[in-house]
Write a protein that holds these residues in place. Structure first.
Motif: not given
Ligand code: ZN
Ligand code: MN
Length: 510
Positions: A12, A91, A124, A126, A166
């Motif tokens: 992350h 989330q 991706h 987030e 991520e």
């Protein structure tokens, strides 16, 4: 039996945007707890998320830098779970239609110099969750509003909604060492793109690992565990080594590995189970109904800046992804290769100088002003890196601008300073931030190149040491160094060494 570990990482990385991913709150690190929150990131009823355009651009930069494919459209999804630091109860992440797929990062195994590609499954976007502060932690104890009792846990929502990418790898790493090599490379790329600070200790780069072991000849994969809470590069290697040994121990004693999530305890240097691993269906993923599909059209991105807004980008002939691609900086590998060619420096130098973008910038700026590229390289790798390390600062905090280092080196060439004096002046520059001229003037450091002055000092040294002169003349030439030393002592190190050598030789042979 010999074992190998099969390691996949989920990294992350916090994106260096000014504001959060779905609201306008600041993301700056170290603010008072809960001071950077609003109804959106606190998940109050009725609020709507608005996607941050910069976060999307940064994420796309990373995808392109590692050769991944940006999906023409991707969607956000709710990942539901219950935890005190997650006020919404879910989330906002991406699940079955992520921003990108594919791509890879190349690592070099130090011993064999062999290159190895670590393939990525996906990248991706987030949002981050908040942070639980347990009373054992030392953080925040000096904030008066947060006096904690033992055993108490407080929650800080400042981190809720901080944009993350991520990065998920394939299980391509075969040892804890390879995992840290990969992480270092990843950090380097993120830093070159200027989209993440890469600071593991501050949590802006975090990594979880999936680990399993198997006998080297075996092809079938073993049961994997997930290791979390590794907060530094050192912790990653230690924790993964620990987990590898633990699994081997279980297998050798006839036991079975249980699929579970484990936490690394950096202080005790051991691993403890956190909870049994959720299957992804435990998260009850479903498409986020408050955000529209993120689409990359030839000329626009829609889905950014609100529910129905569309924003036009650039000239109509290039796509937005193409435009971001053109904005990518020169990446570490390319820069290293160019340094070797353009500046004619050894690979070792180029590798070290390009580890950090800011260091490479520093080097190039210096060479622009003082073209002896190898001399600059020696100074940057030696003196500059040493000062940074001793002062525990980064290149951007360093008080000696590259132009000033260049001017210092010019003064060595012109004979104003000896190499030794230059090093002393440099330390002073790093300490005070003053220019070399100023320091030289204040300390009266100008090197003596006046032959008359040096000659008279040499004469007095020879007069005072008749015995040594005799020795030299009878063939003991190593006494020469003694004379140089004496002259330097008398001139407080200011005499130009090459002038001293030259005159000394003349005097002694006459
Ligand atoms: Zn907010
Ligand atoms: Mn995640």
């Amino acid at each position: 039996m010999k074992y190998e570990s099969i390691i996949g990482l989920e990294v992350h990385a916090q994106l260096l945007t000014d504001s959060k991913i779905f609201c306008g709150c600041s993301v700056s690190y170290g603010a008072d707890p809960n001071s950077q929150t609003c109804p959106v990131c606190l998940g109050l009823p009725g609020v709507l998320p608005v996607l941050n355009k910069k976060a999307v651009e940064y994420a796309v930069k990373m995808v392109l830098a590692v050769g991944g494919t940006v999906a023409p459209h991707s969607i956000f999804a709710r990942k539901n779970y219950f935890y005190p630091d997650l006020p919404k109860g879910y989330q906002i992440s991406q699940y079955d239609q992520p921003l990108s797929t594919g791509g890879s990062v190349e690592i070099e195994i130090p011993e064999s110099k062999a290159k190895k590609k670590i393939h990525l499954t996906r990248i991706h976007l987030e949002e981050d969750a908040g942070k639980s502060l347990h009373s054992e932690d030392n953080s925040y104890t000096n904030t008066s509003s947060n006096v904690k009792q033992k055993g108490e846990t407080l929650v800080d929502m400042n981190r809720c909604g901080v944009p993350l990418i991520e990065i998920v790898t394939q299980p391509d790493m075969r040892s804890p060492k390879e995992a840290t090599l990969f992480l270092n490379k990843l950090k380097q790329i993120l830093e070159y793109l200027e989209i993440c600070s890469g600071n593991m200790e501050e949590g802006s780069l975090r990594c979880d690992a999936n680990v399993s072991v198997r006998p080297i000849a075996q092809t079938k994969l073993g049961t994997k565990t997930e290791v979390k809470n590794m907060n530094s590069f050192k912790a990653v290697e230690k924790a993964l080594n620990f987990e590898m040994e633990r699994q081997i121990g279980i297998i050798e004693s006839g036991g079975r590995i249980i699929q579970e999530t484990l936490l690394w305890d950096a202080e005790k240097e051991l691993i403890a189970p956190m909870r049994s691993k959720e299957e992804s269906h435990d998260y009850r993923y479903f498409p986020e109904p408050d955000l529209v599909v993120l689409k990359f059209h030839p000329q626009t991105i829609s889905g950014i800046g609100g529910i129905r807004s569309e924003e036009k980008f650039g000239t109509p002939t290039i796509t937005i992804v193409e435009k971001i691609k053109q904005s990518l900086p020169e990446l570490p590998e390319a820069r290293k290769t160019r340094f070797i060619k353009q500046y004619q420096i050894p690979e070792y130098d180029a590798e070290l100088l390009t580890t950090e973008k800011k260091l490479a910038d520093y080097y190039e700026e210096c060479v622009k002003n003082y073209p002896n590229s190898k001399a600059v390289s020696n100074w940057v790798m030696g003196e500059v890196l040493r000062e940074l390390k001793e002062r525990k600062i980064s290149v951007s905090e360093f008080k000696v601008p590259p132009k000033e280092l260049a001017s210092l080196l010019k003064q060595v060439d012109s004979g104003t300073l000896s190499g030794k004096m230059a090093k002393d002046v440099f330390v002073e520059m790093a300490e005070t931030g003053l220019s070399s001229e100023k320091i030289i003037q204040e300390k009266g450091l100008v090197q003596v190149t006046d032959t008359k002055e040096i000659e008279s000092v040499i004469e007095s040294v020879l007069r005072e040491n008749p015995g040594e002169v005799e020795k030299y003349r009878s063939g003991k030439e190593r006494v020469f160094g003694f004379f140089v030393g004496e002259v330097m002592k008398k001139t407080k190190g200011k005499a130009n060494p090459s002038v001293v050598n030259q005159i000394l030789k003349e005097k002694l042979s006459s």
